[in-house]
Design an enzyme around this catalytic site. Structure first.
Site, short mmCIF file in Angstrom:
data_model
loop_
_atom_site.label_atom_id
_atom_site.label_comp_id
_atom_site.label_asym_id
_atom_site.label_seq_id
_atom_site.Cartn_x
_atom_site.Cartn_y
_atom_site.Cartn_z
N GLU A 209 0.83 -1.19 0.00
CA GLU A 209 0.00 0.00 0.00
C GLU A 209 0.87 1.25 0.00
OE1 GLU A 209 -2.17 -1.22 3.60
OE2 GLU A 209 -1.28 0.46 4.65
N HIS A 248 4.80 16.85 5.52
CA HIS A 248 6.13 16.31 5.24
C HIS A 248 6.10 15.36 4.04
CE1 HIS A 248 4.32 13.18 7.40
NE2 HIS A 248 5.37 12.62 7.94
#
Lengths: 292, 391
Positions: A209, A248
């Site tokens: 994933e 981030h």
């Protein structure tokens, strides 16, 4: 033969006397797993679900010959439990605990370095060799002994693929949940290598994933290995919104994290068969095995 | 958990990082007072939101006088700031930070991150700090320097010397930058930070090292040993839906579509949403029912979906196993529907543990649903209903 765990595996459970520990130890024994001991500091000498309870992993190991551990303790105690099992020389350590702090995992990984132990997890559903041994919290209803090795970051999708492959009569050699946390034990690449040398495993399903670089490392491993067995990969999260809010995403990209589509492409380039969605996995395995 | 600039700087300063003089303001008057008290030659006025990318989006304004600070504050406060890291609606600016502008000789980039593969903390650095850094580093990764730390965060002094050299830190500023890095690492380790970014890290003409902008991300899983961040954690979740869901053991992300999804497991949730998008539909949310969630908690999640008038259909995709069994989810649907006037149609797909039992609950309680056997069949039906072609 299966990988990691089989009929010779003797399991101790760290945190066996808790609610979840009791529940899953009972289920594992009913499944036929050879559970031999529980560990709970302060309750040594007692008996729980018919098994002896020890204060430490080392005592439990020397008294019962346990060679694998299932860790089901709360997150703030999980790192110490893993390190205790590593120091006691337990061969296969499976930690299903969710929400273990990352800094704690850095300590665990340092302890793991140079040890003989294999760590699976944390935040893993565990390892299942159908018909032989179950160490974890996964459903077993639809599992059947067979030829497909499954390595996954997702418990629910593993159940899904287990059910599908059983329905097609393929069954599973071993299923391994590597867990969903950024810093963890066994990874895709190492598990693929275990499946490569396992005679029972004729095909491997890998369920990845978005996030992290596990899929990239698996692709690097496959591209330099003459694997000899079909690897069928599903990478989910192609349409998940980018992780922008955390701020981030850019840094993660600098560190090598890629989108689900890029991960799938990397695996395809390394020779894996990519399936577009979860329902297509088992048919793709069947086709690959027939095609030889 | 995202820690915005003013808060991140406070934390860093506690460990010895030099930050510009400044403070938070919530009103124009407060901003002007802050500026007057600073006695600086120039000021920076910075919007405080829970995302980065503010510089490029106009969220940082330089001002020559306290009254100019007031004007800038008036424009920023209450406005919506849309940056590369927010969604399209942006975020309302409720706080600004007013600080003394710093004379700049060099702008560096510095970040503390965790390298998951090596399982060690790592420093990222660059001689090219500033608002354009992220874009530049993606175009040319060679401007980024790295330094691995020991697993416990210990810094190898010789290696750090080499790192500073590669960043082009002038000899006279080495000690100051060294001290700033050591303090930053200490702050990160003590607070369970997964990410600390100082950009720019300014070296002044007098060879001081100053953290002119900073943000941190703390590990949510380590909050149990940081009760001091409890309020911050509550404020960090701005979306009411996501907050209520989190309180009920559901991972929930609001999206913009009209198909409400109820799924157990993050992987299955991602796979379901992928399939919906591939079939031309639009999910209204991502949901992952945690294994510890009870039927009452799951019902709260279903109620959130039912309270959204844009949702045309619910797609339930549950693979029962472990502790979440299918009937728990069916009971949750029953409970939520019994407390709602809306009869949103449900496409129900259950597999694994207690799937039959779950289907019988759906039938017996007369919930407006149809059963689907495979994921793909369920998704196809939900997309058809959502687009008005259901009947």
């Amino acid at each position: 033969m299966a990988i990691l765990i089989d009929s010779d595996t003797r399991v101790l459970v760290q945190g066996m006397t808790g609610r979840a520990g009791t529940f899953y130890t009972d289920l594992a024994m009913r499944y036929g797993t050879e559970c031999v001991a529980g560990v709970r500091p302060g309750k040594g000498g007692s008996t729980h679900v018919g098994l002896p309870v020890f204060n430490t992993v080392a005592e439990a190991r020397s008294d019962t010959g346990a060679n694998a551990s299932l860790i089901m303790v709360p997150p703030h105690r999980a790192a110490d439990a893993m390190i205790e099992a590593i120091e006691a020389g337990i061969g296969v350590i499976v930690c299903v605990t969710e929400r273990v702090p990352v800094m704690d995992m850095l300590r665990v990984k340092a302890a793991l370095d140079g040890s003989e132990s294999v760590l699976v997890g944390p935040n893993s559903q565990g390892v299942l060799s159908p018909g032989l041994c179950k160490i974890g919290v996964m459903a077993t209803r639809d599992a059947a002994p067979g030829a497909v090795g499954i390595v996954s970051r997702s418990a629910s999708l593993t159940s899904e693929v287990v059910a599908q492959t059983s329905a097609l009569g393929l069954g599973q050699s071993t299923t391994v949940g590597i867990g969903g946390d950024p810093v963890h034990g066994l990874g895709f690449a190492q598990t693929l290598e275990l499946f490569r040398t396992d005679d029972d495993t004729r095909a491997v399903v890998m369920i990845g994933e978005i996030g992290g670089t596990e899929e990239e490392e698996a692709a690097a491993y496959l591209s330099k290995t003459d694997y000899g067995k079909p690897v069928i990969a599903l990478v989910v999260g192609r349409h998940a919104p980018a992780e922008r809010r955390m701020g981030h995403a850019g840094t993660l990209a600098m560190m090598g994290a890629r989108s689900a589509a890029q991960k799938a492409q990397g695996l395809a380039d390394a020779g894996a068969i990519i399936t577009e969605d979860a329902d297509a996995v088992a048919p793709a395995v069947q086709k690959a095995l027939r095609g030889g | 958990m995202y820690i915005p600039e003013y808060h991140a700087k406070e934390i860093l300063a506690q460990y010895g990082v030099t930050i510009p003089d400044g403070g938070v303001a919530r009103t124009v008057a407060e901003a002007e007072d802050r500026a007057r008290a600073l006695k600086a030659e120039r000021f920076a006025v910075k919007a405080q939101i829970l995302a980065g990318g503010r510089g490029a989006a106009g969220g940082v304004v330089m001002a020559p006088t306290p009254s100019a600070v007031g004007e800038a504050a008036g424009r920023l406060l209450g406005s919506r700031l849309v940056t590369a890291q927010t969604d399209a609606e942006g975020e309302v600016v409720e706080r600004i930070y007013v600080e003394a502008a710093i004379e700049t000789a060099h702008s560096l980039y510095l970040a503390f991150v965790i390298d998951p593969t090596g399982a060690r903390p790592m420093l990222l650095g660059s001689a090219r700090g500033g608002v354009e850094f992220e874009a530049e580093a993606q175009a040319d990764p060679s401007i980024l320097e790295t330094l691995h730390l020991a697993h416990d965060g210990a810094i190898d002094e010789a290696a750090l010397g080499g790192f500073l050299e590669r960043l082009g830190v002038p000899e006279a500023a080495r000690a100051a930058v060294h001290a700033l890095i050591a303090a930053t690492v200490r702050a990160a380790l003590r607070n369970d930070a997964l990410f600390v970014e100082i950009n720019p890290l300014v070296i002044t003409p007098a060879h001081d090292a100053v953290a002119v902008d900073a943000k941190m991300i703390l590990d949510d899983n380590a909050l149990f040993r940081h009760p001091e961040f409890e309020t911050t954690a509550r404020e960090a979740v701005r979306d009411d839906y996501e907050r209520i869901a989190r309180e009920n053991d559901l991972n929930f992300v609001r999206l913009e579509g009209n198909i409400g999804v109820v799924v157990n497991g993050a992987g299955l949730g991602l796979a379901t949403n992928d399939m919906i998008a591939d079939a031309g539909g639009r999910p209204a949310n991502f949901m992952d029912i945690r294994t510890t969630a009870t039927s009452f908690q799951i019902a709260r999640g279903v109620e959130l979906l039912l309270s959204d008038p844009g949702i045309k259909v619910l797609l339930v995709n549950v693979h029962g196993g472990g502790m979440t069994v299918c009937d728990t989810v069916a009971e949750a649907l029953n409970f939520a529907y019994s407390r709602s006037d809306r009869r949103v149609p449900v496409v129900f797909r259950a597999a694994g543990q207690n799937a039959d039992w779950a289907r019988s609950i759906m039938k017996d309680r007369r919930l407006p649903h149809e059963n689907a056997t495979s994921m793909r069949a369920a998704v196809t039906r939900a997309v058809a209903i959502a687009s008005g072609k259901g009947a």
